[in-house]
Design a protein around this motif. Structure first.
Motif, short mmCIF file in Angstrom:
data_model
loop_
_atom_site.label_atom_id
_atom_site.label_comp_id
_atom_site.label_asym_id
_atom_site.label_seq_id
_atom_site.Cartn_x
_atom_site.Cartn_y
_atom_site.Cartn_z
N CYS A 458 0.86 -1.18 0.00
CA CYS A 458 0.00 0.00 0.00
C CYS A 458 0.89 1.23 0.00
O CYS A 458 1.89 1.29 0.70
CB CYS A 458 -0.88 0.00 1.25
N CYS A 461 0.31 3.09 3.95
CA CYS A 461 0.71 2.44 5.19
C CYS A 461 1.76 1.36 4.99
O CYS A 461 2.27 0.80 5.95
CB CYS A 461 -0.50 1.86 5.90
N CYS A 480 -6.59 -0.41 0.23
CA CYS A 480 -5.95 -1.05 1.38
C CYS A 480 -6.96 -1.28 2.52
O CYS A 480 -7.69 -0.37 2.88
CB CYS A 480 -4.82 -0.16 1.87
N PHE A 482 -6.17 -1.81 5.49
CA PHE A 482 -5.64 -1.29 6.75
C PHE A 482 -5.84 0.22 6.87
O PHE A 482 -6.26 0.70 7.90
CB PHE A 482 -4.15 -1.62 6.87
N CYS A 483 -5.57 0.94 5.79
CA CYS A 483 -5.68 2.39 5.89
C CYS A 483 -6.67 2.99 4.91
O CYS A 483 -6.89 4.19 4.89
CB CYS A 483 -4.30 3.03 5.71
ZN ZN Z 1 -2.64 1.01 3.59
#
Ligand code: ZN
Length: 1127
Positions: A458, A461, A480, A482-483
């Motif tokens: 990504c 992140c 992503c 996660f972020c």
């Molecule tokens: Zn990310």
């Protein structure tokens, strides 16, 4: 393997490079990356944005955890139960009054179906439940699985219990009664139902409490409260007297002393009582009369106890007949057979104390899980799926989440808000064993080689490509999870999507479909942008008088040659890439030149130990094949050269520095193995004073001897970490070594300490060689950095394990092997969303044994919830215990033992109270209700409190205590589980045809039969306890003598006899050893011999050495705490 095509069409946006691959993050430790966003920083952690919706794996929450078993009878415990027979019933009726039930075996059977309401709680003084009721979710809400157990009446799990011993378990419900009866003794009672009428009995129980009062003796805190407890419990109406009397004899007085003194000891509890906590009126019960050791008097088979107060049938509970009285009588001599006892039935006396058999049993939980998951595939395709227990043999099929062998979460359904989590006090975290060994029928994480482009990440992140990343825009970009950031797909990685939006190469690329995989790292991930050299092992041997005289030096040198053949290598390698080097030392250092061209090794002595330098560059580290003869020659000469040494003083600091210097000179990572015997008192850096004072252990001043006496070793260790140099120590002490200080070198560098007190080659050689062999050959990674990334809303905060951190996010590991676990605590940053779930990605950059730089990635997706009940249903008790243990050990050098215990007790009570308030339907506070997945929390937290690692007092040495603390700190879940709740296997009634291990027995002396033989193991040591009345044939078959009295207790070895019993027993010992990471020394303990008290201190359901509470007492105390909190 997965070679991506390398096309470079610039087609889609920016070419990699730039930020994506940013600068090498890497370089090493020292560089500490600046975390957060920096694009450069590959390791950076960014949390920004919201979590992408990534396509979380199936959102279905797995229902219930392991308990798959039949949920306890009705879904909603308390209430539901009324109809059931047996145990369950109680809840209805009597139970309401509370705990009292435990004790009484008889009660259970009461099949009454009395509605709760009926309970006259008032009478008993128990505060009516009413107050709390509202809280709980309506019963309906309760998931079935939540079978909460109301201990009071019914022990939840019918099934399990029985299996162990008693009556066949058939379907639970119906048989429930029996189930509880479990222990034969109880049976009679159990069956009969003493209906509601029993109530009285309860009283008795109550009284018990009183006696119990003091349970947690040593636990400082409670004392006071305890006092009251009883009161509340005590039924006002009840005749006071009875109760007091009834004091369960056994329980009452913490006969701790007695227990250990050996069964024989009958009389009143010995002086030990003194424990602080004991406010309890000792009076309550006649001290255990029959020398029943263990707390619960009756069952003692072994002791020849009598049955439960059986004899004198005291009037049901009512009379309050002093159960105590009964007890004592009984105990007195009736060596009744179980059967005998049983008979006395219902009428009998009642309840004197909690019946341990009715309390949640780990054995049953383990067996239930095995029945449900054993030998089954565990497919990781669901988000938040709670895995089978570590004690169950299962096969993992990776379908998007990593195997629980690599990562276990304490909770698989995270509360959406910080408040919820905080209120529950359930620890949120992960136990990560990144290089855990997989089973033979499972596959290891595959390796992905993206060539010069390296792994896809990504943009923001820096999370690595994984199954949760969502491809959009026809596959040209991905979002992503996660972020939430959207990143262009590099052209060479582009692939079309199918009608489901999934890439067509989904199954061809591990990073799109698996939970665990590895990427070959590019030079961007290497120190100085240079691919690493293969690692090296350096063997550094103390050759002072003690080491030579105890036989260590000759044994090691004689065997090392063979062990080197076991150096780890990859499957396609003929020879290991690992180079080896040798150093001996006393007050000077001796390096050896092993250049293959030499006829004989050359010794170079370095006597300037204040500024160690590397005396030779070439010829010190060699590959085995290149210098075999020279190495053999050296190993033959070392024992001869130092055979007559008179040098008794040794040093350690310069030794470590020399090993570090050698690895640095060779520009490689590696491990140094130090074989050392005594406190380093020679005039040299790292010199230590003997400051031992074991009397301090267990006191508020224990930290004085448990924390390092100098910062020298931690500083050296940090230098080692920066160079990728890990340190393992094999110690052979005859006296204090100050492990608290020198052990830091191992804990900080990802190493390990092995310790052999009073080593002799004859008795400990085998164990030492086994440990060394495993240490040399086990899978290991070098010079590693681990980063844990989480989706938005949560973040990793603290880490526990053998590791070092120079900043808050990068876990630096000079090495990490398959046995080491790292615990990570996770906290909320923000509110989580149920729909999106939570994601975790663990990335480990490391150097392989061959010198290849790689990234190992583990992904795990968890659910999020707004209901407490959902969280309680997905707790992983064994991981929770592992995390709480490490958190507590961290506090040893900061807080007092009492404060640490209080925190654990309080946390346990808070968790259970939270469950009670939020998840249990309205019920009388008198009932103890435990969440199904955490019903063993009281037992395990009490075991933790009493463990030698956390509470070892002057019964053990300061070094042993430090060693245990350090060992637990690196334990994985399977190791910590058996350490805190040892496995006790009966060996006297084996099925000789079987090949698997017998079902284990609860860890209490109550379960030891005088005509039995038991193997006890906790992953560190192993004991075989032999009852004095064992069948002579068994003794003959296994020990080749006619009676237990003739057995050679000191041998520590089983004879190789050719008969089925001997073969089977040895097979079991071998199998148990094979399951553990260390070679467990075997010690024989004959009933009533002097070692028996030590053996018994591992029976963690009983009272502890230093006044630690028994399980029964602790549970009662817990119940009281919960009631206090509810009020
Ligand atoms: Zn990310």
């Amino acid at each position: 393997m997965y070679n991506p095509q390398a096309g470079q069409s610039m087609g889609y946006g920016q070419p990699p490079g730039g930020q994506n691959y940013g600068p090498p993050p890497v370089s090493g430790h020292s560089m500490g990356y600046q975390q957060q966003q920096q694009s450069m920083n590959q390791y950076g952690t960014p949390f920004s944005g919201k979590p992408a919706m990534g396509q979380p794996p199936p959102s279905k929450a797995p229902m219930g955890g392991y308990n798959a078993g039949p949920p306890p009878p009705t879904g909603q415990p308390m209430h539901g139960q009324q109809n059931q027979n047996g145990p369950y019933t109680n809840s209805g009726g009597p139970s309401s009054q509370g705990q009292q039930y435990y004790g009484q075996q008889q009660q259970q059977r009461v099949p009454t179906s009395i509605p709760n309401q009926r309970l006259p709680q008032a009478q008993y003084g128990v505060p009516p439940a009413s107050s709390q009721p509202s809280r709980g979710p309506a019963p309906s809400q309760l998931p079935t699985q939540m079978s909460e157990l109301s201990i009071s009446g019914q022990p939840p799990l019918p099934t399990g219990q029985q299996q162990m011993r008693g009556p066949p378990p058939p379907s639970n419900t119906s048989q429930a009664p029996n189930a509880y009866a479990g222990y034969s003794t109880n049976q009679p009672y159990s069956q009969g139902a003493v209906p509601s009428s029993n109530a009285p009995g309860h009283w008795a129980a109550t009284s018990q409490h009183q006696s119990m009062g003091p349970p947690p003796t040593n636990m400082g805190p409670q004392p006071t409260s305890m006092g009251q407890a009883p009161a509340s419990m005590a039924p006002p109406s009840m005749a006071g007297p009875p109760s007091s009397m009834s004091g369960p004899p056994s329980m009452g007085p913490p006969p701790s002393g007695g227990a250990y003194m050996g069964t024989q000891q009958v009389g009143p509890p010995s002086g030990h009582m003194g424990q602080p906590g004991m406010s309890g009126p000792p009076s309550s019960g006649p001290p255990m009369a029959g020398g029943v050791t263990p707390g619960y008097g009756y069952q003692q088979t072994g002791a020849g106890m009598v049955g439960p107060g059986s004899t004198p049938p005291s009037p049901g509970m009512g009379g309050g007949m002093p159960a105590g009285a009964a007890m004592s009588m009984g105990s007195a001599g009736m060596a009744a057979s179980h059967a005998g006892m049983m008979q006395q039935p219902q009428t009998q006396a009642p309840q004197r104390r909690l019946d341990p058999d009715q309390m949640p049993s780990p054995i049953q939980v383990i067996e239930d899980d095995r029945r449900t998951h054993g030998n089954q595939p565990f497919t990781t395709n669901q988000r938040g799926q709670v895995p089978p227990l570590v004690t169950t043999d299962f096969r993992v099929v990776d379908q998007g989440n990593c195997s629980p062998r690599f990562v276990r979460a304490t909770v698989y359904n995270i509360p959406c808000t910080q408040d919820m989590l905080k209120q529950s006090q359930v620890p949120l975290g992960l136990v990560i064993t990144p290089f855990a060994e997989v089973k033979p029928n499972e596959s290891s994480p595959p390796v992905v080689d993206n060539g010069a482009n390296g792994p896809i990440r990504c943009n923001r992140c820096k999370a690595y490509m994984c199954p949760y990343m969502q491809f959009i825009d026809g596959g040209r970009r991905f979002q992503c999870n996660f972020c939430n950031c959207i990143t262009e797909v590099p052209p060479e990685f582009f692939q079309h999507l199918d009608h489901m939006g999934r890439r067509l190469d989904y199954y061809d690329r591990p990073e799109l479909s698996l939970g665990s995989y590895e990427f070959v790292a590019t030079t961007d991930y290497c120190k100085n942008n240079k691919l690493p050299n293969p690692p090296a092992f350096i063997f550094m041997i103390d050759v002072t008088y003690n080491s030579v005289k105890n036989g260590m030096v000759p044994l090691l040198c004689h065997q090392l040659h063979n062990l080197l053949e076991r150096l780890p290598k990859e499957t396609d390698q003929e020879e290991s890439s690992i180079r080896v080097g040798f150093v001996t030392y006393d007050k000077t250092l001796h390096f050896y030149n092993l250049n293959g061209a030499l006829a004989q090794p050359q010794m170079l002595v370095v006597s300037d130990i204040n500024d160690v330098f590397m005396p030779l560059l070439d010829g010190f580290l060699v590959k085995l094949s290149e210098a075999k003869l020279v190495i053999d020659s050296l190993l033959e000469q070392i024992p001869v050269m130092f055979r007559d040494t008179r040098e008794t003083e040794t040093m350690l600091g310069p030794v470590i520095e020399a090993g570090l210097a050698a690895l640095k000179a060779a520009d490689c990572a590696g491990k140094i193995f130090i074989f050392h015997s005594s406190l380093p008192i020679a005039e040299a850096p790292g010199r230590l004073k003997n400051r031992d004072d074991r009397k301090l252990l267990g006191s508020d001043k224990e930290k004085l001897v448990l924390q390092p006496q100098t910062t020298y070793y931690s500083k050296v260790a940090q230098n080692c970490v920066a160079a990728g140099c890990s340190v393992d120590m094999f110690l052979f002490p005859n006296a204090y070594l100050d492990l608290a200080t020198i052990g830091q070198v191992c804990t900080i560098t990802g190493g390990q300490c092995f310790k052999y007190n009073y080593f002799t080659a004859a008795s400990d050689g085998e164990r030492f060689l086994f440990d060394l062999t495993r240490d040399i050959e086990r899978p290991i990674a070098f010079d590693a950095i681990m980063r844990v990334r989480t989706s938005t809303g949560i973040r990793p905060t603290s880490f526990h394990g053998n590791l070092y951190m120079s900043n808050t996010t990068d876990v630096e590991l000079a090495s990490i092997d398959c046995d080491k676990a790292i615990d990570v605590e996770i906290k909320h940053d923000d509110k989580l969303q149920e729909e999106s779930g939570a994601f975790i990605q663990i990335a480990l950059l490391y150097t392989t044994i061959r010198g290849q730089r790689r990234l190992r990635i583990h992904n795990l997706s968890l659910n999020c919830c707004n209901q407490m009940a959902d969280m309680f249903r997905s707790c992983e008790m064994d991981s929770i215990l592992n995390l709480i243990a490490k958190q507590s050990l961290d506090q040893v050098i900061h807080a007092t033992p009492k404060a640490i215990r209080e925190v654990i007790i309080n946390q346990c009570a808070t968790i259970l109270t939270c469950y009670r308030k939020n998840c249990a339907s309205p019920s009388s506070p008198g009932q103890l209700i435990l969440p199904e997945c955490m019903k063993l929390l009281p037992l395990y937290s009490n075991s933790l409190i009493k463990s030698d690692a956390l509470s070892g007092g002057s019964d053990i040495t300061t070094d042993d205590r430090s060693w245990l603390m350090q060992s637990v700190n690196a334990m994985d879940v399977a190791s910590s589980h058996v350490y805190f709740y040892p496995r006790l296997l009966p060996l006297h009634n084996l099925d000789l045809e079987a090949t698997n291990l017998p079902v284990s027995t609860r860890c209490t002396v109550d379960k030891l039969q005088e005509d039995g033989v038991y193997l006890l193991e906790n992953g560190i040591s192993m004991y075989i306890w032999i009852g004095l009345h064992v069948n002579p044939d068994w003794v003959q078959n296994v020990f080749s003598v006619q009676s237990p009295a003739q057995i050679d207790i000191d041998s520590g070895k089983l004879l190789q006899l050719d008969n089925p019993t001997s073969i089977r027993v040895r097979g079991i010992v071998e199998q148990v050893r094979k399951e553990r990471q260390r070679y467990m020394k075997l010690t024989f303990v004959r009933q009533r011999d002097t070692l028996e008290p030590w053996f018994k201190h591992f029976l963690c359901e009983d009272k502890g050495f230093n006044g630690g509470a028994s399980y029964v007492d602790y549970l009662c105390h817990m119940h009281k705490e919960i009631r206090n909190m509810l009020n």
